[in-house]
Design an enzyme around this catalytic site. Structure first.
Site, mmCIF file in Angstrom:
data_model
loop_
_atom_site.group_PDB
_atom_site.id
_atom_site.type_symbol
_atom_site.label_atom_id
_atom_site.label_comp_id
_atom_site.label_asym_id
_atom_site.label_seq_id
_atom_site.Cartn_x
_atom_site.Cartn_y
_atom_site.Cartn_z
ATOM 1 N N ARG A 1 -5.017 6.510 -1.336
ATOM 2 C CA ARG A 1 -3.543 6.492 -1.282
ATOM 3 C C ARG A 1 -2.937 7.354 -2.405
ATOM 4 O O ARG A 1 -1.842 7.885 -2.261
ATOM 5 C CB ARG A 1 -3.017 5.067 -1.336
ATOM 6 C CG ARG A 1 -3.635 4.180 -0.260
ATOM 7 C CD ARG A 1 -2.654 3.365 0.512
ATOM 8 N NE ARG A 1 -3.358 2.610 1.549
ATOM 9 C CZ ARG A 1 -3.555 3.027 2.788
ATOM 10 N NH1 ARG A 1 -3.089 4.201 3.185
ATOM 11 N NH2 ARG A 1 -4.219 2.294 3.664
ATOM 12 N N ASP B 1 0.821 -1.223 0.000
ATOM 13 C CA ASP B 1 0.000 0.000 0.000
ATOM 14 C C ASP B 1 0.853 1.270 0.000
ATOM 15 O O ASP B 1 0.341 2.375 -0.186
ATOM 16 C CB ASP B 1 -0.935 0.018 1.218
ATOM 17 C CG ASP B 1 -2.019 -1.044 1.103
ATOM 18 O OD1 ASP B 1 -2.257 -1.547 -0.004
ATOM 19 O OD2 ASP B 1 -2.633 -1.375 2.135
#
Ligand code: S3P
Length: 425
Positions: free
Chosen positions: A385, A312
């Site tokens: 993100r 991530d």
């Protein structure tokens, strides 16, 4: 959201609770006997989706902000939901909850937003079906909506083709209800929060190398959960402090579980000024205060078994690489294509728009650092993100950067822009 260049970043920040652990606390808390008290629960949209799904199945969940109380109904105590279970944007809710739903004595329908309806679900349909589950993609495209007819399950060994904690955890949650032992082997070890929490809740579970083996459970025992700060959220401050002149930031109480700490290793490989001071930790999860200051960075190659430990963080690592001398190669990261957005394409296209020297590859990207970035209009594709990574890039670019869909940070870090503003000079 408009982002301008800053003159430095300094101070202390406590990032919100870990997203993965917050989701799992709702699921295990719902299936346990007794009340689970969760401290430091992430009040992000994804984890609120988990709360709303389990509330719909009759679990009384008191959300008091930092503390969440889950009054568990026991392994067999969930009720048939009156309507579709809406997971919003949350892949973790979809996949882990499907493992639980596969074993209930009712039928459920699970779906979410446009992004969720494009994400691959065959990866859980296959192993859950091997366990005897009756789970179908409503439109036959291996995506949500999923229709799950709960039934009895058998224990299996599953050789997972992907290093994915969501796949592993879907099988392990189903394994709680199976008629015998369940095991999963992964090509590389993915985050192990499910395994650690199962142990805390009394499940007989063991990990050996890339394999985890568990026995079905008779009962789970509620316990207090203290959620550490999310290292994925801390990453934006780690990267920002390393690349911004005149900066020094301490991020307090961050989870540094070795299956999640690849960003720290990358910082070291790239020569960042980073110090880690261990703090007490809970539920088997180590924690630390992390301090990072302005660094002179060099490129590196990131691939192989480290990838699941920083999957991530790759959008933010791409920004870090733009400020490093030489080439950074990110490989073995094809999983990026099936996240909330296609993170290879979205990172590469947006960084190109800012003037970076970056090329997409089949399984990652190659970045030649050192080009001065300029402001641009960044399409976040509603991927949290991406929005946060490009806010950091914009703070170090000439001119103005506009982030479209910037509000999507609510998924994992609702206070992100306020925290950044507070530390900025
Ligand atoms: C998660 C696992 C990872 C990660 C996601 C959260 C989890 O996904 O990207 O944000 O909580 O298990 P994959 O298992 O698909 O790699």
């Amino acid at each position: 959201m408009i982002i301008n260049k800053i003159n430095g970043l300094s101070g202390e920040v406590t990032v919100p609770g870990d997203k993965s652990i917050s989701h799992r606390s709702i699921m295990l808390g719902s299936l346990a006997k007794g009340t689970t008290e969760v401290k430091g629960f992430l009040q992000g949209a994804d984890c609120l989706s988990s709360i709303s799904c389990f509330s719909k199945m009759g679990v009384e969940i008191e959300n008091k902000g930092d503390i969440v109380l889950i009054h568990g109904r026991g392994l067999r105590g969930l009720k048939e939901p009156a309507s579709t279970l809406d997971v919003g944007n949350s892949g973790t809710t979809t996949r882990l909850m499907s493992g639980i739903l596969a074993a209930q004595n009712f039928t459920s329908r699970v779906t979410g937003d446009a992004s969720i309806q494009k994400r691959p679900m065959k990866r859980i349909i296959t192993p859950l079906s091997m366990m005897g589950a009756d789970i179908k993609s409503e439109f036959g495209n291996d995506c949500a909506p999923l229709i799950i007819n709960g039934t009895s399950l058998r224990g299996i060994h599953y050789d997972s083709p992907v290093a994915s904690a969501q796949v592993k955890s879907a099988v392990l949650f189903a394994g709680l209800y199976a008629d015998g032992e369940t095991s999963v082997t992964e090509p590389a070890v993915s985050r192990n929060h499910t395994e650690l929490m199962f142990e805390e809740y009394g499940v007989d579970i063991k990990c050996e190398g890339k394999t985890v083996v568990m026995k079905p459970a008779d009962e789970l025992h509620a316990r207090k959960v203290i959620v550490p700060g999310d290292i994925s959220s801390a990453t934006y401050f780690i990267v920002a402090a390393a690349i911004t002149p005149n900066s020094c930031v301490t991020i307090r109480n961050v989870g540094i579980n070795p299956t999640r700490d690849g960003i720290i290793e990358v910082c070291r490989m790239m020569g960042a000024n980073i110090t880690i001071e261990k703090t007490s930790g809970d539920i088997g999860e180590p924690t630390a205060d992390i301090t990072v200051s302005t660094s002179s960075l060099k490129g590196c190659t990131i691939g192989g078994d480290i990838i699941p430990t920083l999957i991530d963080e790759i959008p933010a690592i791409a920004i870090l690489a733009c400020f490093a001398d030489g080439e950074t190669i990110i490989k073995d990261a094809q999983e990026l294509k099936v996240k909330e957005s296609n993170r290879i394409d979205v990172v590469v296209n947006n960084l190109k728009a800012m003037g970076a020297d970056i090329e997409a590859t089949d399984d990652g990207m190659i970045i030649s650092g050192g080009k001065v970035l300029h402001g641009a209009v960044i399409d976040s594709k509603l991927d949290h993100r991406i929005a946060m990574s490009f806010a950091i890039a914009g703070m170090n670019a000439d001119g103005e950067t506009e982030i479209l869909g910037s509000e999507c940070v609510d998924i994992s870090y609702p206070e992100f822009y306020n925290d950044i503003k507070r530390l900025s000079k």
